[in-house]
Design a protein around this motif. Structure first.
Motif, PDB file in Angstrom:
ATOM      1  N   PRO A 192      11.255 -57.100 -53.075  1.00  0.00           N
ATOM      2  CA  PRO A 192      12.054 -56.243 -53.374  1.00  0.00           C
ATOM      3  C   PRO A 192      12.775 -55.609 -52.182  1.00  0.00           C
ATOM      4  O   PRO A 192      12.181 -55.568 -50.878  1.00  0.00           O
ATOM      5  CB  PRO A 192      11.205 -54.953 -54.099  1.00  0.00           C
ATOM      6  CG  PRO A 192      10.107 -55.694 -54.566  1.00  0.00           C
ATOM      7  CD  PRO A 192       9.903 -56.822 -53.603  1.00  0.00           C
ATOM      8  N   THR A 193      14.089 -54.850 -52.501  1.00  0.00           N
ATOM      9  CA  THR A 193      14.890 -54.488 -51.166  1.00  0.00           C
ATOM     10  C   THR A 193      14.286 -53.054 -50.792  1.00  0.00           C
ATOM     11  O   THR A 193      14.747 -52.440 -49.799  1.00  0.00           O
ATOM     12  CB  THR A 193      16.341 -54.641 -51.471  1.00  0.00           C
ATOM     13  OG1 THR A 193      16.479 -54.029 -52.776  1.00  0.00           O
ATOM     14  CG2 THR A 193      16.612 -55.873 -51.567  1.00  0.00           C
ATOM     15  N   SER A 194      13.517 -52.306 -51.615  1.00  0.00           N
ATOM     16  CA  SER A 194      13.081 -51.104 -51.303  1.00  0.00           C
ATOM     17  C   SER A 194      11.480 -50.952 -52.018  1.00  0.00           C
ATOM     18  O   SER A 194      11.517 -51.599 -53.230  1.00  0.00           O
ATOM     19  CB  SER A 194      13.985 -49.980 -51.981  1.00  0.00           C
ATOM     20  OG  SER A 194      13.417 -48.746 -51.969  1.00  0.00           O
TER      21      SER A 194
ATOM     22  N   HIS B  62       5.160 -42.567 -50.187  1.00  0.00           N
ATOM     23  CA  HIS B  62       6.456 -42.960 -49.367  1.00  0.00           C
ATOM     24  C   HIS B  62       7.143 -44.315 -49.605  1.00  0.00           C
ATOM     25  O   HIS B  62       6.340 -45.241 -49.940  1.00  0.00           O
ATOM     26  CB  HIS B  62       6.013 -42.754 -47.982  1.00  0.00           C
ATOM     27  CG  HIS B  62       5.552 -41.405 -47.709  1.00  0.00           C
ATOM     28  ND1 HIS B  62       6.465 -40.210 -47.670  1.00  0.00           N
ATOM     29  CD2 HIS B  62       4.343 -40.775 -47.373  1.00  0.00           C
ATOM     30  CE1 HIS B  62       5.966 -39.221 -47.150  1.00  0.00           C
ATOM     31  NE2 HIS B  62       4.716 -39.446 -47.193  1.00  0.00           N
ATOM     32  N   THR B  63       8.198 -44.380 -49.409  1.00  0.00           N
ATOM     33  CA  THR B  63       8.981 -45.764 -49.649  1.00  0.00           C
ATOM     34  C   THR B  63       9.451 -46.079 -48.127  1.00  0.00           C
ATOM     35  O   THR B  63       9.928 -45.290 -47.389  1.00  0.00           O
ATOM     36  CB  THR B  63      10.384 -45.153 -50.348  1.00  0.00           C
ATOM     37  OG1 THR B  63       9.892 -44.759 -51.572  1.00  0.00           O
ATOM     38  CG2 THR B  63      11.370 -46.302 -50.779  1.00  0.00           C
ATOM     39  N   VAL B  64       9.463 -47.511 -48.139  1.00  0.00           N
ATOM     40  CA  VAL B  64      10.018 -48.054 -46.792  1.00  0.00           C
ATOM     41  C   VAL B  64      11.160 -49.066 -47.710  1.00  0.00           C
ATOM     42  O   VAL B  64      11.079 -49.816 -48.675  1.00  0.00           O
ATOM     43  CB  VAL B  64       9.023 -49.153 -46.392  1.00  0.00           C
ATOM     44  CG1 VAL B  64       9.733 -49.613 -44.903  1.00  0.00           C
ATOM     45  CG2 VAL B  64       7.597 -48.533 -46.158  1.00  0.00           C
TER      46      VAL B  64
ATOM     47  N   PRO C  37      11.293 -43.200 -55.817  1.00  0.00           N
ATOM     48  CA  PRO C  37      12.782 -43.070 -55.942  1.00  0.00           C
ATOM     49  C   PRO C  37      13.276 -43.559 -57.317  1.00  0.00           C
ATOM     50  O   PRO C  37      12.821 -44.691 -57.800  1.00  0.00           O
ATOM     51  CB  PRO C  37      13.021 -44.183 -54.873  1.00  0.00           C
ATOM     52  CG  PRO C  37      12.275 -45.082 -54.686  1.00  0.00           C
ATOM     53  CD  PRO C  37      11.087 -44.343 -55.059  1.00  0.00           C
ATOM     54  N   SER C  38      14.306 -43.000 -57.874  1.00  0.00           N
ATOM     55  CA  SER C  38      14.929 -43.067 -59.033  1.00  0.00           C
ATOM     56  C   SER C  38      16.110 -44.198 -58.797  1.00  0.00           C
ATOM     57  O   SER C  38      16.939 -43.865 -58.049  1.00  0.00           O
ATOM     58  CB  SER C  38      15.484 -41.981 -59.652  1.00  0.00           C
ATOM     59  OG  SER C  38      16.081 -42.085 -60.827  1.00  0.00           O
TER      60      SER C  38
END
Length: 309
Positions: free
Chosen positions: A29-31, A39-41, A208-209
């Protein structure tokens, strides 16, 4: 001197057992959201994370990416990434010198202790006047070398019962209780504990949406009474960027009959396909193909159709 040799012996015997860094998959995935820390990278930091060893090298993210001074940064359990737009590629993402910032620099070795350049088990760096030895040297070379760890800033030391060594960007630890593997210390956690960021930075976030845009088509708008049909599915987000790693399912509907299928996860281009047999009983009216895509709790749909001669 004898004591030092005894301490180093396990490294000679076990140096080849160190695991190399994993390689990034083009279909990842790109996110990526990490529920373990909330948390998101994403973006360049995720590309760097995947290419340089992932969780083994960096650990889980401890913050989102945020502005710190003049830089965009993101903290991980074992590291801190910094975005340097002024640098040429591939050096725009840099790792902070956490080992040095936490004060682990020690005096270098004396000239009499410098190993021979032909020594396969020890390497000397004149920049900091320290060596890397045995299993730590193997791990260093297999996981990015200077770009990942920086120069050594200490020799081997015993710390909390473990043989360790500090580098400008990290700390290596030799774990005999785990079969003699090398792991990296949690320098990111230690730095955050000492220099607390602004309130709320460490707070976990919800996933994240992502608004999914789904397109579906078939290879043959009109088919014969047998053979194979192919469904193509493209998945993009609200910014028209491909979304990889989605779950894709579809249902064929014809005169009250339905058949369910699943596709492989979408790849790095947001694309997947599925081949399925054509039934002779489908002749007479359109076969509807209802596609459902799910990703991080979000759902997108699309529909296509074909007929049979």
């Amino acid at each position: 001197m004898k004591r030092r040799v005894l301490l180093l012996l396990p490294f000679i015997l076990l140096g080849l057992l160190v695991w190399p860094a994993s390689h990034a998959s083009a279909d990842a995935p790109t996110s990526q959201y990490f529920s373990e820390t909330g948390h998101t990278v994403t973006g360049a930091f995720l590309t760097f994370f995947r290419a340089r060893g992932g969780l083994d090298i960096f650990g889980y993210p401890r913050t989102e990416a945020f502005q710190e001074g003049k830089l965009i940064v993101q903290y991980f359990q074992r590291a801190k990434m910094e975005w340097h737009p002024e640098n040429p590629q591939p050096y725009k993402v840099q790792l902070a010198l956490l080992g040095a910032l936490l004060g682990h620099n020690t005096p270098g070795i004396s000239p009499a202790e410098i190993p021979s350049p032909q020594d396969p088990y020890r390497r000397y760096y004149k920049e900091t006047r320290h060596t890397i030895s045995y299993a730590f040297l193997v791990y260093f070379d297999h996981n990015g070398g200077l770009d990942t760890f920086g120069y050594p800033i200490s020799e081997l030391v015993i710390e909390n019962g473990l043989i360790t060594q500090y580098f400008q960007r990290s700390r290596m630890e030799w774990h005999p209780e785990l079969g003699g593997i090398v792991l990296l210390g949690l320098l990111g956690e230690e730095y955050l504990d000492r220099y607390r960021p602004a309130p709320g930075i460490l707070e976990p976030k919800s996933p994240p949406s992502i608004s999914l845009s789904v397109q579906a088509s078939v290879k043959y708008p009109t088919t014969g009474r047998g053979g194979v049909q192919t469904l193509y599915v493209y998945v993009r987000d609200a910014n028209n960027r491909p979304v990889a790693g989605t779950e894709v399912a579809f249902t064929l509907r014809f005169k009250g009959e339905s058949m369910d299928y699943t596709c492989p996860p979408s790849d790095g281009a947001g694309f997947t396909l599925k081949r399925f047999p054509i039934k002779t009983t489908w002749r007479g009216s359109p076969v509807l193909v209802n596609v459902t895509v799910t990703y991080q709790g979000q759902t997108g749909t699309a529909q296509t159709r074909f007929t049979q001669r």
